[in-house]
Design a protein around this motif. Structure first.
Motif, PDB file in Angstrom:
ATOM      1  N   ILE A 256     -14.815  26.111 -29.161  1.00 25.91           N
ATOM      2  CA  ILE A 256     -13.506  25.960 -28.532  1.00 25.91           C
ATOM      3  C   ILE A 256     -13.610  25.464 -27.085  1.00 25.91           C
ATOM      4  CG2 ILE A 256     -13.358  28.333 -27.663  1.00 25.91           C
ATOM      5  CD1 ILE A 256     -10.388  28.285 -28.449  1.00 25.91           C
ATOM      6  N   ASP A 257     -14.787  25.680 -26.459  1.00 28.06           N
ATOM      7  CA  ASP A 257     -14.987  25.257 -25.066  1.00 28.06           C
ATOM      8  C   ASP A 257     -15.579  23.855 -24.956  1.00 28.06           C
ATOM      9  OD1 ASP A 257     -14.123  27.768 -24.140  1.00 28.06           O
ATOM     10  OD2 ASP A 257     -16.124  28.616 -24.457  1.00 28.06           O
ATOM     11  N   PHE A 258     -16.065  23.314 -26.065  1.00 28.97           N
ATOM     12  CA  PHE A 258     -16.732  22.006 -26.021  1.00 28.97           C
ATOM     13  C   PHE A 258     -15.842  20.881 -25.481  1.00 28.97           C
ATOM     14  CE2 PHE A 258     -20.403  22.629 -29.290  1.00 28.97           C
ATOM     15  CZ  PHE A 258     -20.916  23.612 -28.478  1.00 28.97           C
ATOM     16  N   PRO A 259     -14.592  20.724 -25.949  1.00 25.51           N
ATOM     17  CA  PRO A 259     -13.782  19.587 -25.499  1.00 25.51           C
ATOM     18  C   PRO A 259     -13.482  19.566 -24.000  1.00 25.51           C
ATOM     19  CG  PRO A 259     -12.874  20.542 -27.501  1.00 25.51           C
ATOM     20  CD  PRO A 259     -13.908  21.495 -27.005  1.00 25.51           C
ATOM     21  N   SER A 260     -13.524  20.712 -23.362  1.00 21.55           N
ATOM     22  CA  SER A 260     -13.195  20.764 -21.932  1.00 21.55           C
ATOM     23  C   SER A 260     -14.367  20.347 -21.044  1.00 21.55           C
ATOM     24  CB  SER A 260     -12.736  22.175 -21.542  1.00 21.55           C
ATOM     25  OG  SER A 260     -13.741  23.119 -21.839  1.00 21.55           O
ATOM     26  N   ASP A 261     -15.559  20.213 -21.621  1.00 20.17           N
ATOM     27  CA  ASP A 261     -16.740  19.794 -20.867  1.00 20.17           C
ATOM     28  C   ASP A 261     -17.059  18.345 -21.208  1.00 20.17           C
ATOM     29  OD1 ASP A 261     -19.304  20.859 -19.280  1.00 20.17           O
ATOM     30  OD2 ASP A 261     -19.977  19.540 -20.898  1.00 20.17           O
ATOM     31  N   THR A 262     -17.338  17.537 -20.194  1.00 21.00           N
ATOM     32  CA  THR A 262     -17.557  16.106 -20.404  1.00 21.00           C
ATOM     33  C   THR A 262     -18.720  15.836 -21.353  1.00 21.00           C
ATOM     34  OG1 THR A 262     -16.742  15.679 -18.168  1.00 21.00           O
ATOM     35  CG2 THR A 262     -17.961  13.916 -19.243  1.00 21.00           C
ATOM     36  N   MET A 263     -19.850  16.534 -21.156  1.00 17.96           N
ATOM     37  CA  MET A 263     -21.025  16.295 -21.998  1.00 17.96           C
ATOM     38  C   MET A 263     -20.798  16.790 -23.418  1.00 17.96           C
ATOM     39  SD  MET A 263     -24.398  16.952 -19.671  1.00 17.96           S
ATOM     40  CE  MET A 263     -24.067  18.701 -19.464  1.00 17.96           C
ATOM     41  N   MET A 264     -20.181  17.953 -23.557  1.00 20.08           N
ATOM     42  CA  MET A 264     -19.930  18.501 -24.893  1.00 20.08           C
ATOM     43  C   MET A 264     -18.937  17.632 -25.651  1.00 20.08           C
ATOM     44  SD  MET A 264     -21.809  21.190 -24.679  1.00 20.08           S
ATOM     45  CE  MET A 264     -22.371  22.546 -23.643  1.00 20.08           C
ATOM     46  N   SER A 265     -17.929  17.140 -24.919  1.00 22.93           N
ATOM     47  CA  SER A 265     -16.937  16.256 -25.538  1.00 22.93           C
ATOM     48  C   SER A 265     -17.605  14.984 -26.056  1.00 22.93           C
ATOM     49  CB  SER A 265     -15.853  15.909 -24.518  1.00 22.93           C
ATOM     50  OG  SER A 265     -14.971  14.938 -25.029  1.00 22.93           O
ATOM     51  N   ALA A 266     -18.504  14.426 -25.259  1.00 29.38           N
ATOM     52  CA  ALA A 266     -19.225  13.222 -25.678  1.00 29.38           C
ATOM     53  C   ALA A 266     -20.094  13.496 -26.900  1.00 29.38           C
ATOM     54  CB  ALA A 266     -20.085  12.696 -24.527  1.00 29.38           C
ATOM     55  N   LEU A 267     -20.670  14.688 -26.973  1.00 36.44           N
ATOM     56  CA  LEU A 267     -21.489  15.072 -28.127  1.00 36.44           C
ATOM     57  C   LEU A 267     -20.635  15.148 -29.393  1.00 36.44           C
ATOM     58  CD1 LEU A 267     -24.311  16.062 -29.091  1.00 36.44           C
ATOM     59  CD2 LEU A 267     -23.524  18.382 -28.641  1.00 36.44           C
ATOM     60  N   LEU A 268     -19.456  15.745 -29.281  1.00 42.05           N
ATOM     61  CA  LEU A 268     -18.546  15.809 -30.423  1.00 42.05           C
ATOM     62  C   LEU A 268     -18.107  14.420 -30.865  1.00 42.05           C
ATOM     63  CD1 LEU A 268     -16.217  18.866 -29.619  1.00 42.05           C
ATOM     64  CD2 LEU A 268     -17.774  18.634 -31.549  1.00 42.05           C
ATOM     65  N   GLN A 269     -17.879  13.542 -29.914  1.00 47.99           N
ATOM     66  CA  GLN A 269     -17.492  12.169 -30.250  1.00 47.99           C
ATOM     67  C   GLN A 269     -18.611  11.474 -31.033  1.00 47.99           C
ATOM     68  OE1 GLN A 269     -15.982  10.018 -26.691  1.00 47.99           O
ATOM     69  NE2 GLN A 269     -15.679  12.039 -25.824  1.00 47.99           N
ATOM     70  N   ALA A 270     -19.864  11.668 -30.595  1.00 49.57           N
ATOM     71  CA  ALA A 270     -21.001  11.056 -31.285  1.00 49.57           C
ATOM     72  C   ALA A 270     -21.121  11.585 -32.709  1.00 49.57           C
ATOM     73  CB  ALA A 270     -22.293  11.329 -30.508  1.00 49.57           C
ATOM     74  N   ILE A 271     -20.897  12.891 -32.875  1.00 49.47           N
ATOM     75  CA  ILE A 271     -20.981  13.491 -34.208  1.00 49.47           C
ATOM     76  C   ILE A 271     -19.896  12.945 -35.131  1.00 49.47           C
ATOM     77  CG2 ILE A 271     -20.647  15.673 -35.475  1.00 49.47           C
ATOM     78  CD1 ILE A 271     -22.102  17.060 -33.176  1.00 49.47           C
ATOM     79  N   LEU A 272     -18.670  12.863 -34.635  1.00 47.85           N
ATOM     80  CA  LEU A 272     -17.567  12.369 -35.460  1.00 47.85           C
ATOM     81  C   LEU A 272     -17.799  10.920 -35.888  1.00 47.85           C
ATOM     82  CD1 LEU A 272     -14.490  13.897 -33.589  1.00 47.85           C
ATOM     83  CD2 LEU A 272     -15.196  14.406 -35.926  1.00 47.85           C
ATOM     84  N   LEU A 273     -18.227  10.082 -34.952  1.00 49.11           N
ATOM     85  CA  LEU A 273     -18.470   8.678 -35.275  1.00 49.11           C
ATOM     86  C   LEU A 273     -19.620   8.526 -36.271  1.00 49.11           C
ATOM     87  CD1 LEU A 273     -18.105   7.055 -31.741  1.00 49.11           C
ATOM     88  CD2 LEU A 273     -16.503   6.899 -33.637  1.00 49.11           C
ATOM     89  N   SER A 274     -20.661   9.337 -36.099  1.00 52.10           N
ATOM     90  CA  SER A 274     -21.823   9.242 -36.989  1.00 52.10           C
ATOM     91  C   SER A 274     -21.480   9.725 -38.394  1.00 52.10           C
ATOM     92  CB  SER A 274     -22.985  10.064 -36.411  1.00 52.10           C
ATOM     93  OG  SER A 274     -23.373   9.575 -35.149  1.00 52.10           O
ATOM     94  N   LEU A 275     -20.754  10.833 -38.489  1.00 46.68           N
ATOM     95  CA  LEU A 275     -20.339  11.332 -39.802  1.00 46.68           C
ATOM     96  C   LEU A 275     -19.416  10.339 -40.500  1.00 46.68           C
ATOM     97  CD1 LEU A 275     -19.642  15.077 -38.916  1.00 46.68           C
ATOM     98  CD2 LEU A 275     -21.477  14.232 -40.392  1.00 46.68           C
ATOM     99  N   TYR A 276     -18.547   9.714 -39.718  1.00 45.31           N
ATOM    100  CA  TYR A 276     -17.645   8.709 -40.275  1.00 45.31           C
ATOM    101  C   TYR A 276     -18.442   7.516 -40.815  1.00 45.31           C
ATOM    102  CZ  TYR A 276     -13.722   5.424 -40.493  1.00 45.31           C
ATOM    103  OH  TYR A 276     -12.774   4.517 -40.914  1.00 45.31           O
ATOM    104  N   ALA A 277     -19.500   7.147 -40.091  1.00 42.64           N
ATOM    105  CA  ALA A 277     -20.305   5.993 -40.494  1.00 42.64           C
ATOM    106  C   ALA A 277     -21.058   6.238 -41.793  1.00 42.64           C
ATOM    107  CB  ALA A 277     -21.294   5.637 -39.385  1.00 42.64           C
TER     108      ALA A 277
END
Length: 604
Positions: A256-277
């Motif tokens: 729940i705290d990941f999106p509020s942190d710049t690095m954690m947010s970027a990590l979630l973005q990488a995961i979503l894009l990779s899973l989508y791919a």
């Protein structure tokens, strides 16, 4: 003195721009004082000077591939026994990062073996972590190369073993590494590589190649080619580890705290894009659902802008969620986060990009009509036009064209927003720069408005574009030629001459207005682009003859090679009659193709 490309004469420049240092010169200056100026692990002076010479020489042209291969192997031969130690030096780290992709399999295996014993220290080091990232990318590339040659051989390679070891190591140490700046970058690079989304080479030209604002996006979803996904094969072992990492993060107590942190947010973005791919839609849906239930749980009945929609880390993540969402999820995101708040989002300094992403991803005409009604209510569109977020007007124009919705209304609304009559919209858009709306360009050397030119490109592709076409024809002939010779204005020509929207009458009028300026257009880089767009429209032979007759009276040395080849100017000079017959056949074939395309559309 400066050479004026349009007027073909020299003009006095107000000042002479100081020539910038090249990247190599900047690096040499930084390290000219010797090894003491280099950050990271200390090197003796001879080793430091050697790698500085290598850095400079590696950016020069080699006579052949064999010479370059020998050079690279000689460089890596100097690192035997010091692979990890040298990687912790700022200068050597950069050299190794640049040359790793050119190494032999034996040299790469030597590096992977050395780093496998010091993974933890290397991943959190400010210079060695870059080498680890590069090694993962290179190894991933080689795994896919092996898989293409022989699907059963890649599993026994050292590259495959290294990628698996690093990815599992990172998965087991996620809690420790995600909060470290350098290890977080390594984790994101590894996640992307597991899906074969290889990082773009942003350092080739010494510039950051990140696209900050993209308008002409017609895809309903992500374009994997833009993500540099160059293979459809995904090793099942890689996908399994990727899903394991995703599930660990999804089930983390700190999720729940990941999106509020710049690095954690970027990590979630990488995961979503990779899973989508790799088409793991179920896991993507689970992550998006949890984000919508926790982070983006906005009250749909409230018109106030939520705090999360004012945070850049939250907004960047929301844009990625929009990218990977299906139609049902998109509707839910729109109703929960955007409906009733679009006017505020569109005017925000950071949220305007999220609004642009929402419009780009919308493929439902009814939803787009709701969005359009909300942002054109009252003086909202005028406020947007006079705000720093004025660029999103180009995205709205793109949506109107793409979904064939509110096209006539947009022309009226944008004219009202710029406080001009629709007949004066063209010059207003050409000179449109946010707060300085309709400020005429006095100095003809200055360029036109980027946002205004993009909006004009979109409107010229509308189904009913007569008002804008009349506005272009109302301009002076010299002004039209100047627009088409401009870096941004030349793309207006491409939209004007687009096949399927440009009539023969419009073509004839435009060619008559440009007559006398074809030589100037052909002599300039951007003008030749506009002239090529005109020719690609394949006008009648009589109109083509007007163009080529004017260019035939100009020395070939003053005409761009692209234009001369495209219009077959040499063929015309040798035999005008044969050239005319050839162009008549091309026009006939083009007409047949257009009729066939129209029949397919009517029957579909």
């Amino acid at each position: 003195m400066v050479f004026d490309e349009y007027n073909m004469q020299e003009t006095s420049a107000p000042y002479k721009r100081k020539k910038k240092r090249s990247f190599v010169q900047t690096v040499k200056k930084k390290f000219k004082h010797g090894s003491s100026a280099s950050h990271g692990s200390h090197l003796d002076q001879d080793t430091h000077d050697y790698f500085l010479r290598v850095f400079e020489q590696s950016r020069q042209e080699f006579e052949n591939d064999d010479e370059k291969r020998i050079f690279v192997e000689n460089v890596f031969a100097q690192t035997v026994g010091h692979e990890v130690e040298y990687s912790k030096n700022q200068l050597v780290s950069r050299v190794l990062e640049d040359l790793l992709s050119l190494t032999s399999s034996e040299t790469l295996e030597r590096f992977t073996t050395a780093f496998s014993e010091h993974l933890r220290a290397a991943c959190v080091h400010n210079y060695a972590s870059h080498v680890v990232e590069k090694m993962i990318c290179v190894c991933t590339n080689r795994v896919h190369d092996l898989a293409r040659e022989s699907p059963s051989s890649y599993q026994t390679s050292a590259s495959f073993a290294f990628v698996m070891k690093v990815s599992k190591f990172l998965a087991n140490n996620l809690d420790e590494f995600v909060s470290d700046n350098y290890a977080n970058h390594v984790t994101r690079a590894t996640i992307s590589c597991l899906a074969n989304i290889l990082p773009e080479k942003q350092r080739e030209k010494g510039k950051n190649s990140k696209v900050k604002f993209e308008v002409n996006t017609a895809e309903k979803g992500l374009n994997l080619e833009k993500m540099n996904k160059n293979s459809t094969f995904n090793p099942p072992e890689f996908v399994e580890v990727l899903e394991d990492i995703a599930n660990r993060i999804l089930n983390s107590p700190s999720f729940i705290d990941f999106p509020s942190d710049t690095m954690m947010s970027a990590l979630l973005q990488a995961i979503l894009l990779s899973l989508y791919a790799v088409e793991k839609k179920k896991t993507v849906k689970s992550i998006c659902k949890k984000l919508m239930e926790t982070t983006y749980a906005c009250d749909p009945n409230s018109n106030q802008l939520s705090e999360v929609l004012g945070s850049q880390s939250h907004l960047f993540l929301l844009e990625t969620v929009l990218d990977v969402s299906d139609k049902k999820q998109f509707t839910k995101i729109y109703e929960q986060c955007f409906a009733g708040r679009l006017a505020m989002l569109a005017k925000g300094h950071a949220s305007c990009f999220t609004f642009a992403k929402l419009v780009q991803r919308c493929d439902d005409k009814e939803k787009f009509l709701e969005m359009y009604a909300e942002i054109t209510e009252g003086d909202t569109l005028s406020e947007i036009a006079h705000s720093p977020a004025y660029l999103i007007l180009a995205t709205v124009a793109n949506g109107c064209r793409r979904l064939s919705a509110k096209q006539s209304s947009f022309v009226k609304d944008i004219s009202k927003a710029l406080d001009v009559d629709s007949s004066a919209l063209v010059p207003a858009l050409l000179n449109f720069e946010g707060k300085s709306v309709c400020t005429p360009i006095q100095n003809k050397r200055l360029t036109y408005s980027f946002a205004g030119c993009v909006i004009l490109q979109e409107i010229l592709r509308f189904e009913k574009r007569s008002k804008i076409v009349k506005g272009l024809f109302a301009l002076e002939n010299d002004e039209l030629a100047r627009i088409f010779s401009d870096p941004k204005g030349s793309y207006i020509a491409e939209s004007f001459f687009a096949v399927g929207v440009c009539t023969d009458e419009d073509m004839e009028t435009m060619i008559n207005k440009l007559q006398g300026s074809f030589c100037k257009l052909a002599a300039s880089r951007h003008g030749s682009f506009a002239l090529t767009a005109l020719w690609n429209r394949c006008p009648p032979v009589a109109l083509k003859t007007k163009v080529v007759e004017e260019l035939a009276n100009t020395p070939l040395s003053k005409i761009g090679g692209v234009v001369a080849n495209r219009i077959e100017l040499r063929s015309y000079l040798n035999n005008p009659k044969q050239w005319t017959q050839s162009q008549a056949k091309i026009a006939e074939e083009m007409e047949k193709k257009l009729k066939h395309a129209k029949n397919l559309i009517c029957n579909s």
